[in-house]
Design a protein around this motif. Structure first.
Motif: not given
Length: 316
Positions: A235-245
């Motif tokens: 879940l944290s990785l999905a968020f990071l990807e959504s903000v451009g990480v």
């Protein structure tokens, strides 16, 4: 390692355990004078053996995505051309909830009488004892480890019983009771005031800051089975990807510094480059496990630009 950084005297909660912004500015000048402030990209290259770190390298890390970091820290780093590494707990940001750990911080900051808080905890344990088959109040007081290098035994007891000393369901009920009693503010409003929002995190990323994983719900990861740990990280990785990480080069900062072998196995499987703990020491990438890198706390470093170097400078 930084958490709250604010103008403490002028804040709503001057008793919160944080660093005054003026001390941060002084400490940054001290670090600039005696160390070489590096980026996460430099650290990753060094871990991979591509390029060594400069002597006296220091990395600036900021846990929990407090609004303090965007308002007070980011402008200073941006002006000086420095990078910070920021670790947001995702649920707090996307669901506008207040992490239990932060509820506990502000409960403690709301009254100087910690024994009063303990009495309230004991009253609530009495209330829930039969329903949740709780042990005696004396049992919890005697068995919870109250040793700590920064806090009194009363404060540590409050933190530990409310963070992990009880089963999650009853623990959350007790924390919510105490938050309502001692803080008295609506949770969603408080959350929006306490943490950065998604646009602010995207702004940090666009301006060269590193954004890493700090889990989804800020759990003590070792208390979860492997499947739940993996879900926290996914879940944290999905968020990071959504903000451009760039997920091919992500890093982890363990909530509470807590993890186990399952956690490390998951990080390896998912291509994590390195992970940060709360163990107090100088990180040595030629000796430390890259998934167990220690950090110094802001309280371990002088807070005046012209202060003499201390024992940590001599160690590394």
């Amino acid at each position: 390692m930084y958490h709250y950084v604010r103008d403490l005297k002028s804040s709503r909660f001057p008793e919160i355990k944080g660093l005054d912004i003026e001390f941060f500015k002084e400490q940054l000048e001290y670090l600039h004078k005696h160390y070489c402030i590096v980026t996460m990209e430099q650290l990753i290259k060094a871990v991979q053996g591509i390029e060594p770190l400069p002597q006296k390298a220091v990395l600036l890390t900021f846990d929990d995505a407090y609004i303090d970091h965007f308002i007070n820290i980011f402008p200073i780093l941006n002006e000086k051309g420095l990078q910070g590494s920021f670790y947001p707990p995702i649920k707090a940001i996307t669901k506008h909830e207040v992490l239990d750990v932060n509820k506990i911080h502000f409960i403690l900051a709301s009254t100087p009488d910690k024994k009063c808080i303990i009495e309230s905890i004991f009253d609530l344990l009495n209330q829930y004892r039969d329903e949740y088959k709780l042990k005696s109040n004396e049992h919890y007081w005697e068995t919870i480890d109250k040793k700590d290098r920064h806090d009194t035994e009363e404060v540590i007891f409050i933190k530990r019983i409310l963070q992990k000393g009880l089963e999650e369901e009853v623990r959350k009920k007790i924390v919510n009771h105490l938050f309502e009693k001692y803080v008295g503010l609506k949770e969603e409003m408080f959350s929006r005031e306490l943490y950065m929002n998604i646009d602010q995190i995207k702004c940090l990323k666009r301006n060269g800051m590193h954004i890493g994983s700090h889990g989804y719900d800020h759990y003590w990861l070792s208390t979860l089975d492997k499947k739940r740990q993996e879900n926290e990280i996914d879940l944290s990785l999905a968020f990071l990807e959504s903000v451009g990480v760039d997920i091919s080069s992500w890093t982890m900062c363990y909530p509470y510094g807590n993890y186990n072998e399952n956690t490390i196995d998951i990080l390896k499987d998912k291509g994590c480059k390195l992970a940060l703990t709360t163990v107090v020491d100088i990180a040595n990438i030629s000796q430390n496990n890259i998934y167990e890198l220690p950090r110094l706390d802001t309280n371990d470093i002088p807070k005046q630009r012209n202060a003499a170097t201390n024992e940590w400078y001599e160690k590394g």
